[in-house]
Design a protein around this motif. Structure first.
Motif, PDB file in Angstrom:
ATOM      1  N   GLU A 190       0.991  -1.139  -0.085  1.00 36.18           N
ATOM      2  CA  GLU A 190       0.052   0.034  -0.013  1.00 36.18           C
ATOM      3  C   GLU A 190       0.913   1.207   0.063  1.00 36.18           C
ATOM      4  OE1 GLU A 190      -2.905  -0.482   2.999  1.00 36.18           O
ATOM      5  OE2 GLU A 190      -4.271  -1.504   2.064  1.00 36.18           O
ATOM      6  N   ASP A 191       1.867   1.159   0.519  1.00 36.21           N
ATOM      7  CA  ASP A 191       3.034   2.340   0.626  1.00 36.21           C
ATOM      8  C   ASP A 191       4.274   2.079   1.052  1.00 36.21           C
ATOM      9  OD1 ASP A 191       3.569   4.966   0.282  1.00 36.21           O
ATOM     10  OD2 ASP A 191       2.469   5.708   2.017  1.00 36.21           O
ATOM     11  N   ILE A 192       5.092   2.883   0.543  1.00 36.02           N
ATOM     12  CA  ILE A 192       6.663   2.628   1.340  1.00 36.02           C
ATOM     13  C   ILE A 192       7.277   3.919   1.493  1.00 36.02           C
ATOM     14  CG2 ILE A 192       8.994   1.743   0.850  1.00 36.02           C
ATOM     15  CD1 ILE A 192       7.581  -0.366  -1.266  1.00 36.02           C
ATOM     16  N   VAL A 193       7.871   4.127   2.572  1.00 34.36           N
ATOM     17  CA  VAL A 193       8.624   5.376   3.132  1.00 34.36           C
ATOM     18  C   VAL A 193      10.137   5.086   3.150  1.00 34.36           C
ATOM     19  CG1 VAL A 193       8.959   6.808   4.877  1.00 34.36           C
ATOM     20  CG2 VAL A 193       6.550   6.147   4.464  1.00 34.36           C
ATOM     21  N   LEU A 194      10.937   5.739   2.451  1.00 33.01           N
ATOM     22  CA  LEU A 194      12.376   5.863   2.562  1.00 33.01           C
ATOM     23  C   LEU A 194      12.994   7.109   3.288  1.00 33.01           C
ATOM     24  CD1 LEU A 194      13.226   4.220  -0.946  1.00 33.01           C
ATOM     25  CD2 LEU A 194      12.706   2.766   1.273  1.00 33.01           C
TER      26      LEU A 194
ATOM     27  N   ALA B 194      10.015   7.247  10.337  1.00 33.18           N
ATOM     28  CA  ALA B 194       9.423   6.360   9.218  1.00 33.18           C
ATOM     29  C   ALA B 194       8.258   5.845   9.576  1.00 33.18           C
ATOM     30  CB  ALA B 194      10.376   5.397   8.625  1.00 33.18           C
ATOM     31  N   LEU B 195       8.188   5.056  10.896  1.00 36.42           N
ATOM     32  CA  LEU B 195       7.007   4.359  11.246  1.00 36.42           C
ATOM     33  C   LEU B 195       5.632   5.065  11.568  1.00 36.42           C
ATOM     34  CD1 LEU B 195       8.590   1.482  13.183  1.00 36.42           C
ATOM     35  CD2 LEU B 195       7.832   1.329  10.951  1.00 36.42           C
ATOM     36  N   LYS B 196       5.922   6.238  12.271  1.00 35.41           N
ATOM     37  CA  LYS B 196       4.957   6.919  12.879  1.00 35.41           C
ATOM     38  C   LYS B 196       4.293   7.812  11.457  1.00 35.41           C
ATOM     39  CE  LYS B 196       5.941   7.601  17.824  1.00 35.41           C
ATOM     40  NZ  LYS B 196       6.438   8.580  18.549  1.00 35.41           N
TER      41      LYS B 196
ATOM     42  N   ASN C 294       0.339   7.485  10.551  1.00 37.08           N
ATOM     43  CA  ASN C 294      -0.455   8.842  10.405  1.00 37.08           C
ATOM     44  C   ASN C 294      -0.995   9.069   8.910  1.00 37.08           C
ATOM     45  OD1 ASN C 294       0.255   9.176  13.149  1.00 37.08           O
ATOM     46  ND2 ASN C 294       1.784  10.413  12.655  1.00 37.08           N
ATOM     47  N   LYS C 295       0.195   8.711   7.996  1.00 36.00           N
ATOM     48  CA  LYS C 295      -0.439   8.944   6.689  1.00 36.00           C
ATOM     49  C   LYS C 295      -1.499   8.304   6.006  1.00 36.00           C
ATOM     50  CE  LYS C 295       1.305   8.910   1.832  1.00 36.00           C
ATOM     51  NZ  LYS C 295       2.318   8.585   0.736  1.00 36.00           N
ATOM     52  N   HIS C 296      -1.910   7.006   6.657  1.00 38.39           N
ATOM     53  CA  HIS C 296      -2.965   6.233   6.395  1.00 38.39           C
ATOM     54  C   HIS C 296      -3.947   6.070   7.622  1.00 38.39           C
ATOM     55  CE1 HIS C 296      -1.195   4.647   2.922  1.00 38.39           C
ATOM     56  NE2 HIS C 296      -0.068   4.854   3.289  1.00 38.39           N
ATOM     57  N   GLN C 297      -3.886   6.960   8.489  1.00 36.45           N
ATOM     58  CA  GLN C 297      -4.883   7.105   9.513  1.00 36.45           C
ATOM     59  C   GLN C 297      -5.011   5.786  10.328  1.00 36.45           C
ATOM     60  OE1 GLN C 297      -8.283   8.513   7.860  1.00 36.45           O
ATOM     61  NE2 GLN C 297      -7.712  10.694   8.155  1.00 36.45           N
ATOM     62  N   LEU C 298      -3.517   5.248  10.618  1.00 35.61           N
ATOM     63  CA  LEU C 298      -3.711   3.955  11.285  1.00 35.61           C
ATOM     64  C   LEU C 298      -3.001   4.276  12.653  1.00 35.61           C
ATOM     65  CD1 LEU C 298      -2.581   1.600   8.302  1.00 35.61           C
ATOM     66  CD2 LEU C 298      -4.872   1.680   9.258  1.00 35.61           C
TER      67      LEU C 298
ATOM     68  N   GLY D 259      13.592   2.332   5.858  1.00 35.65           N
ATOM     69  CA  GLY D 259      12.837   1.857   5.098  1.00 35.65           C
ATOM     70  C   GLY D 259      11.766   1.233   5.776  1.00 35.65           C
ATOM     71  N   ALA D 260      10.430   1.497   5.549  1.00 36.63           N
ATOM     72  CA  ALA D 260       9.190   1.062   5.932  1.00 36.63           C
ATOM     73  C   ALA D 260       8.195   0.669   4.870  1.00 36.63           C
ATOM     74  CB  ALA D 260       8.493   1.649   7.087  1.00 36.63           C
ATOM     75  N   ALA D 261       7.586  -0.399   4.840  1.00 35.61           N
ATOM     76  CA  ALA D 261       6.056  -0.505   3.822  1.00 35.61           C
ATOM     77  C   ALA D 261       5.080  -1.212   4.688  1.00 35.61           C
ATOM     78  CB  ALA D 261       6.966  -1.660   2.882  1.00 35.61           C
ATOM     79  N   LEU D 262       4.041  -0.709   4.209  1.00 30.02           N
ATOM     80  CA  LEU D 262       2.726  -1.050   4.573  1.00 30.02           C
ATOM     81  C   LEU D 262       2.106  -1.926   3.736  1.00 30.02           C
ATOM     82  CD1 LEU D 262       0.379  -0.618   6.435  1.00 30.02           C
ATOM     83  CD2 LEU D 262      -0.250   1.533   5.259  1.00 30.02           C
ATOM     84  N   TYR D 263       1.620  -3.116   4.028  1.00 25.87           N
ATOM     85  CA  TYR D 263       1.030  -4.205   3.306  1.00 25.87           C
ATOM     86  C   TYR D 263      -0.224  -4.583   3.848  1.00 25.87           C
ATOM     87  CZ  TYR D 263       3.074  -7.698   6.263  1.00 25.87           C
ATOM     88  OH  TYR D 263       3.171  -8.738   7.390  1.00 25.87           O
ATOM     89  N   ARG D 264      -1.199  -5.141   3.087  1.00 23.94           N
ATOM     90  CA  ARG D 264      -2.445  -5.646   3.419  1.00 23.94           C
ATOM     91  C   ARG D 264      -2.601  -6.980   2.691  1.00 23.94           C
ATOM     92  NH1 ARG D 264      -7.371  -5.891   0.705  1.00 23.94           N
ATOM     93  NH2 ARG D 264      -6.253  -4.840  -1.040  1.00 23.94           N
ATOM     94  N   TRP D 265      -3.255  -8.146   3.209  1.00 22.82           N
ATOM     95  CA  TRP D 265      -3.264  -9.278   2.776  1.00 22.82           C
ATOM     96  C   TRP D 265      -4.495  -9.379   2.084  1.00 22.82           C
ATOM     97  CZ3 TRP D 265      -0.133 -13.658   2.706  1.00 22.82           C
ATOM     98  CH2 TRP D 265       0.810 -13.655   3.702  1.00 22.82           C
ATOM     99  N   ILE D 266      -4.411  -9.982   1.058  1.00 22.74           N
ATOM    100  CA  ILE D 266      -5.680 -10.149  -0.266  1.00 22.74           C
ATOM    101  C   ILE D 266      -6.275 -11.515  -0.071  1.00 22.74           C
ATOM    102  CG2 ILE D 266      -4.685  -8.442  -1.653  1.00 22.74           C
ATOM    103  CD1 ILE D 266      -3.796 -10.717  -3.535  1.00 22.74           C
TER     104      ILE D 266
END
Length: 353
Positions: free
Chosen positions: A215-219, A252-254, A258-262, A346-353
């Protein structure tokens, strides 16, 4: 365009009990009973039970690769060929290789180029090689793979590895200033590799049975040198545990959450780089991130079992989540986070499909 990780594959070399390694590398007849006993105590305090190593321990103090099959090019071919069997060579258009330390004396052509030639890949864009980005390098490779898939609608392969034993320093001279300085890093770091098959939506629908959507990656980067090489020796500062975790959380993590309101509680799986038990423990601090014991349990379990694999360590945790056989995870969210020397983060947000 949506992009997914459709498969993961890990490679670990021969695994040794750490106390066996103490007695083989620092036997009583060479270092004395007192020092041998102190080294066993240090190994126990680090908390690592076993170490996967490509090192030929019979050749110590000489640093030598144990088997040619452990060469990073051979690891990379094994990973690429696995993914070729799944989706076909013609569907792979990009390769990213990342690492910090390798048993590779023949630098030219680089590892990525050799992998293309020896695997017979026909890429759309040039293969990339990302060395020396610390333990976050795999996330940088993943970011580039995701961007490639979105633009070209073809698959990408990420090959991330480290062979930390290549910079091991063995001496029996206890007056050597590096004798004690290098011991902690030796007992903490191990060798291994992880591959990721990154797929655009069209190929995921055609070949994928399960996977995660990225869903998103922050570097990011924050200057720091608590992890460094000095005169060819790999050293860790005593300040590492206090300095790194807050930086990773704040930079990175916060921001990613926050960007995805999580919130932290919304993330069930945490594929964190295992920089050490004290580093992981810091993420439990409410002022830093406030992770629960359960959220950290997988990273801690794999750290205890295999040590810190450096670049692929966070991806090894992801690999363990990926190959669980516990039913559907549809909709569950996870975070991959890598951080290391430099500091590259680096941090990546993912979601299982």
């Amino acid at each position: 365009m949506r992009v997914y990780i459709g498969d993961t594959y890990s490679i670990l070399p021969e695994v040794y009990d750490v106390h066996y390694l103490v007695d083989r590398i620092y036997p009583v007849e060479k270092v004395g009973e007192k020092t041998n006993r102190l080294l066993h105590k240090l190994a126990k305090s680090v908390g690592i039970k076993k170490k996967p190593l490509v090192l030929d321990i019979d050749s110590v103090p000489q640093i030598k690769l144990k088997k040619e099959e452990y060469h990073p090019v051979n690891w990379g071919k094994e990973i690429i060929n696995r993914f070729i069997q799944q989706i076909g060579k013609e569907n792979i258009g990009f390769l990213s290789v990342s690492y910090n330390i390798a048993f590779n004396r023949d630098y030219l052509p680089n590892i990525a180029s050799r992998l293309v030639m020896e695997s017979g890949l026909k890429l759309d864009v040039f293969p990339e090689e990302i060395p020396y980005y610390g333990c976050a390098s795999g996330i940088f490779s993943l970011k580039n793979a995701v961007e490639y898939c979105r633009k070209h609608n073809k698959a990408a392969v990420v090959f991330t590895f480290d062979q930390c034993s290549q910079v091991s320093y063995f001496t029996y001279d206890q007056n050597d200033p590096f004798f004690k300085k290098t011991l902690k890093s030796y007992f903490l770091f191990s060798d291994g590799a992880v591959g990721l098959l990154v797929l655009p939506e069209s190929l995921m629908e055609k070949f994928g049975k399960k996977g995660v959507e990225i869903e998103d990656i922050v570097l990011t980067h924050h200057p720091g040198d608590t992890i460094k090489m000095e005169k060819g020796k790999f050293l860790l500062s005593k300040n590492l545990k206090d300095e790194v975790s807050p930086i990773v959380a704040d930079k990175a993590l916060k921001p990613l959450l926050n960007k995805h309101q999580l919130t932290v509680k919304d993330i069930e799986e945490w594929a964190l780089h295992q920089g050490g038990f004290t580093v992981l423990e810091k993420f439990k601090d409410p002022q830093i991130l406030g992770l629960s014991d359960k959220q950290l349990s997988r990273a801690e379990e794999l750290l205890r079992t295999y040590g810190n694999l450096s670049s692929p360590s966070c991806l090894l945790v992801l690999d363990s989540f990926f190959h669980e056989k516990n039913g559907s995870k549809k909709g569950k969210k996870g975070v991959i986070a890598g951080f290391g020397a430099g500091y590259y983060i680096g941090a990546a947000l993912y979601r299982w499909i």
